[in-house]
Design a protein around this motif. Sequence first.
Motif, PDB file in Angstrom:
ATOM      1  N   LYS A  84       0.832  -1.211   0.000  1.00 47.13           N
ATOM      2  CA  LYS A  84       0.000   0.000   0.000  1.00 47.13           C
ATOM      3  C   LYS A  84       0.866   1.261   0.000  1.00 47.13           C
ATOM      4  CE  LYS A  84      -4.370  -1.153   2.231  1.00 47.13           C
ATOM      5  NZ  LYS A  84      -5.212  -0.871   3.399  1.00 47.13           N
ATOM      6  N   ASP A 107      -6.422   4.236   0.577  1.00 51.48           N
ATOM      7  CA  ASP A 107      -7.441   3.375  -0.007  1.00 51.48           C
ATOM      8  C   ASP A 107      -6.906   2.845  -1.335  1.00 51.48           C
ATOM      9  OD1 ASP A 107      -9.767   2.043  -0.588  1.00 51.48           O
ATOM     10  OD2 ASP A 107     -10.880   3.838  -1.173  1.00 51.48           O
ATOM     11  N   THR A 109      -6.941  -0.285  -3.956  1.00 51.88           N
ATOM     12  CA  THR A 109      -7.585  -1.511  -4.413  1.00 51.88           C
ATOM     13  C   THR A 109      -6.561  -2.260  -5.240  1.00 51.88           C
ATOM     14  OG1 THR A 109      -9.692  -0.323  -4.497  1.00 51.88           O
ATOM     15  CG2 THR A 109      -9.576  -2.450  -5.634  1.00 51.88           C
ATOM     16  N   CYS A 167      -5.870   3.660  -6.710  1.00 50.10           N
ATOM     17  CA  CYS A 167      -5.636   4.359  -5.450  1.00 50.10           C
ATOM     18  C   CYS A 167      -6.579   5.556  -5.391  1.00 50.10           C
ATOM     19  CB  CYS A 167      -4.176   4.795  -5.364  1.00 50.10           C
ATOM     20  SG  CYS A 167      -3.652   5.284  -3.721  1.00 50.10           S
TER      21      CYS A 167
END
Length: 168
Positions: A84, A107, A109, A167
């Motif tokens: 991440k 966040d 994915t 993102c």
Amino acid sequence: MINLYAQPYDISARGFYFESAEDYTTRASKLLNSYGDQVEEFEIQFIDGEGIDCQLFEALSVSQCNLEAYFEALENWDDDKKIKVIIAVGEVGYKFDLGIDSPDDFDVTLYQVASMRDLAEQFVDEGMFGDIPEALQFYIDYDAIARDLRMDYSEITIDGTRYFYRCD
């Protein structure tokens, strides 16, 4: 195991290898240049370790200031958190204060597939485009879906593994 090198900015001093924050602190506090003065500033270089740790090192621009927090992250974060941060900070350009911010603030994915077409097929199989009658499934243009997905998803290889991510 990770191996780093502290390269002094003082050209009359010789650097040293280290494997932990404690090792760095001990060696740096004892290092003197050729005139007997203590060396205070170093460039920290990644020498050896896992590929994901190297990419995290680069994404975070590790220096003397955040070195201890980097070692703590290596100890406490799993690969998902490292990925991440590599994506959000290293690729997308988000700000991250190592030691203060959390990888969970991002966040991201993430899909581990071989190609964008594979991602398109996965999305269709998971029903992201609704229920598709069996008679029509042979007429789906997965390449066209893959081209459309490129508008929202990017590709990255981390430690030899290909990921597609978005993102937010």
